[in-house]
Design an enzyme around this catalytic site. Structure first.
Site, PDB file in Angstrom:
ATOM      1  N   LYS A  17      51.061  37.661  40.636  1.00 27.64           N
ATOM      2  CA  LYS A  17      52.413  37.453  40.106  1.00 27.64           C
ATOM      3  C   LYS A  17      53.391  37.454  41.279  1.00 27.64           C
ATOM      4  O   LYS A  17      54.222  38.350  41.434  1.00 27.64           O
ATOM      5  CB  LYS A  17      52.756  38.583  39.110  1.00 27.64           C
ATOM      6  CG  LYS A  17      52.008  38.491  37.795  1.00 27.64           C
ATOM      7  CD  LYS A  17      52.571  37.462  36.835  1.00 27.64           C
ATOM      8  CE  LYS A  17      53.883  37.920  36.277  1.00 27.64           C
ATOM      9  NZ  LYS A  17      54.508  36.857  35.424  1.00 27.64           N
ATOM     10  N   ASP A  23      41.103  43.390  35.181  1.00 29.13           N
ATOM     11  CA  ASP A  23      40.659  44.201  34.049  1.00 29.13           C
ATOM     12  C   ASP A  23      40.923  43.445  32.748  1.00 29.13           C
ATOM     13  O   ASP A  23      40.051  43.304  31.882  1.00 29.13           O
ATOM     14  CB  ASP A  23      41.439  45.526  34.080  1.00 29.13           C
ATOM     15  CG  ASP A  23      40.796  46.599  33.229  1.00 29.13           C
ATOM     16  OD1 ASP A  23      39.745  46.334  32.609  1.00 29.13           O
ATOM     17  OD2 ASP A  23      41.356  47.713  33.179  1.00 29.13           O
ATOM     18  N   ASP A  67      38.203  40.776  30.373  1.00 27.47           N
ATOM     19  CA  ASP A  67      37.931  41.054  28.959  1.00 27.47           C
ATOM     20  C   ASP A  67      38.276  39.856  28.077  1.00 27.47           C
ATOM     21  O   ASP A  67      37.574  39.561  27.115  1.00 27.47           O
ATOM     22  CB  ASP A  67      38.715  42.285  28.483  1.00 27.47           C
ATOM     23  CG  ASP A  67      37.947  43.578  28.738  1.00 27.47           C
ATOM     24  OD1 ASP A  67      36.914  43.521  29.442  1.00 27.47           O
ATOM     25  OD2 ASP A  67      38.367  44.638  28.239  1.00 27.47           O
ATOM     26  N   TYR A  74      45.797  51.060  39.925  1.00 24.23           N
ATOM     27  CA  TYR A  74      45.008  52.156  39.350  1.00 24.23           C
ATOM     28  C   TYR A  74      44.818  53.304  40.347  1.00 24.23           C
ATOM     29  O   TYR A  74      44.469  54.406  39.960  1.00 24.23           O
ATOM     30  CB  TYR A  74      43.627  51.658  38.884  1.00 24.23           C
ATOM     31  CG  TYR A  74      43.671  50.743  37.671  1.00 24.23           C
ATOM     32  CD1 TYR A  74      44.838  50.574  36.943  1.00 24.23           C
ATOM     33  CD2 TYR A  74      42.540  50.057  37.253  1.00 24.23           C
ATOM     34  CE1 TYR A  74      44.888  49.734  35.842  1.00 24.23           C
ATOM     35  CE2 TYR A  74      42.578  49.212  36.143  1.00 24.23           C
ATOM     36  CZ  TYR A  74      43.757  49.058  35.441  1.00 24.23           C
ATOM     37  OH  TYR A  74      43.798  48.235  34.355  1.00 24.23           O
ATOM     38  N   ASP A  78      49.852  35.396  34.406  1.00 23.05           N
ATOM     39  CA  ASP A  78      50.151  35.216  32.978  1.00 23.05           C
ATOM     40  C   ASP A  78      49.789  33.807  32.523  1.00 23.05           C
ATOM     41  O   ASP A  78      49.176  33.611  31.462  1.00 23.05           O
ATOM     42  CB  ASP A  78      51.622  35.557  32.667  1.00 23.05           C
ATOM     43  CG  ASP A  78      52.608  34.851  33.586  1.00 23.05           C
ATOM     44  OD1 ASP A  78      52.190  34.378  34.659  1.00 23.05           O
ATOM     45  OD2 ASP A  78      53.802  34.768  33.242  1.00 23.05           O
TER      46      ASP A  78
END
Ligand code: NAD
Length: 368
Positions: A192, A249, A253, A141, A225
């Site tokens: 990852k 992020d 959620d 970001y 993942d």
């Protein structure tokens, strides 16, 4: 500045309504000798209306001096057209940046009384208590280059850059291990590493911090993942999850939705420990926004806001017993069938914001 000094920033929309209930909780603890003091100031649209900025310099000074900032919510249609630099969210971003809040803590707690509101089966979520520690100030970001370039052949190229330095991974890992020590002692680090160099480094650094400083905590690694899959398959296997800004992020959620309503979710953002007293700069806020659709009606759920104060008790003031008592009072209030509109179901008692606050305080009183 007294040790237990707070800055309350109610903000816009339902912010002031739910902050009023936190004041009731503070008063209850103070009656028992907790000794909290607080200042209050404007942030977001309210600050823009008063000062032409999303937060004033005076409020920033108070934020630096406070033991913790308790933040409501900002924004609303009234300020949709104000200049970008002074839009309501800029107040929150300034606080995060100037206080150096690099660690975002999002608990996902499933109260037994609300387990049926989850999209998962009751047995998978009832009693769920996990904490996601997300790196908040680095990664893709913020990394440069970050741009859209014109390739001149009718094509454009969008570029974001995922960057992590060793120190950024070390400090977020320490937050996660410290949290695990106060909980069930398990950290799961997610990245990852199979496809990203930053993931390889993340894995390496977290492993090294663990070996050197936290041998008493259990560390597991999981690809992000696979972690997302496990979160909806068997969420109770986790205690603390530590991950980067982007994965955090999304994963926070996902975890949040396991527990039902937006009105129930607290969060904390922490900075580096002060070298003298070990205290971290900290801001506590509900995950939800200013809910302009219900603002002023007295129907907002104050639990996310009250539970955010509970996180301040736990993480800024070391008041674990008080934080546990507040969590139990919230659970008992829900068990008794007390519900604001957002979590109301047939057969339960529908209450206002103020009535929910009063019910939590009554439950605190009973437990005491
Ligand atoms: P929102 O979280 O404000 O509301 C989404 C929905 O959830 C609405 O229907 C709302 O009524 C409901 N809701 C939220 N909190 C609730 C509570 N405590 N009790 C009962 N119901 C609740 O998100 P939005 O509608 O997308 O955004 C509204 C405004 O809030 C926008 O201006 C947005 O920019 C801002 N916002 C601010 C923050 C923040 O202050 N950190 C976070 C998100 C959104």
């Amino acid at each position: 500045m007294p040790d237990r000094h707070l800055l309350l920033l109610p903000g816009d929309g339902i912010g002031p309504e739910i902050m009023a209930e936190v004041k009731g909780v503070i008063a209850w603890f103070n009656a028992g000798g907790a000794g909290f003091t607080f200042d209050e100031d404007l942030v977001g649209g309210a600050a823009y209306d008063a000062h032409g900025a999303a937060i004033s310099e005076a409020a920033m000074e108070k934020a630096h001096a406070a033991g913790a900032v308790i933040f409501g919510s900002v924004g609303g249609p009234k300020w949709d057209k104000v200049p970008y630099d002074v839009r309501p969210e800029a107040g929150l971003l300034r606080l995060r940046k100037d206080l150096g809040l690099f660690a975002n803590l999002r608990p996902a707690l499933c109260y037994a009384a609300l387990a049926d509101a989850s999209s998962l089966k009751r047995e998978l979520v009832e009693g769920l208590d996990i904490l996601i520690v997300r790196e908040l100030t680095g990664g893709v970001y913020f990394g440069a280059p970050k741009e859209i370039i014109d390739l001149g052949n009718g094509q454009k190229r969008g570029i974001d850059t995922q960057i992590y330095d060793t120190y950024e991974i070390e400090r977020i890992a320490r937050v996660a291990f410290d949290m695990a020590r106060t909980r069930r002692g398990l950290v799961t680090s997610m990245e990852k590493r199979n496809v990203m160099k930053s993931g390889l480094l993340w894995n390496e650094v977290v492993t090294a911090v663990h070996a050197a400083e936290y041998p008493d905590v259990k560390l597991e690694h999981m690809l992000a993942d696979a972690g997302g899959m496990q979160l909806v398959r068997q969420p109770k296997q986790f205690d603390v999850i530590v991950t980067d800004n982007l994965f955090g992020d999304m994963l926070s959620d996902v975890a949040a939705m396991l527990t039902g309503s937006l009105g129930m979710l607290p969060s904390a953002s922490l900075g580096a420990p002060n070298p003298v007293n070990g205290r971290r700069k900290a801001l506590y806020e509900p995950v939800h926004g200013s809910a302009p659709d219900i603002a002023g009606k007295g129907v907002a759920n104050p639990i996310a806001m009250i539970a955010s104060f509970g996180m301040a008790l736990r993480y800024s003031f070391g008041m674990t017993a008080e934080a546990d008592r507040l969590d139990r009072a919230i659970a008992a209030t829900l068990d008794a069938g007390t519900r604001t509109a957002d979590i109301w179901t047939e057969g339960k008692q529908r209450v206002s914001t103020a009535e929910m606050g009063a019910a939590v305080i009554a439950a605190l009183e009973k437990a005491a």
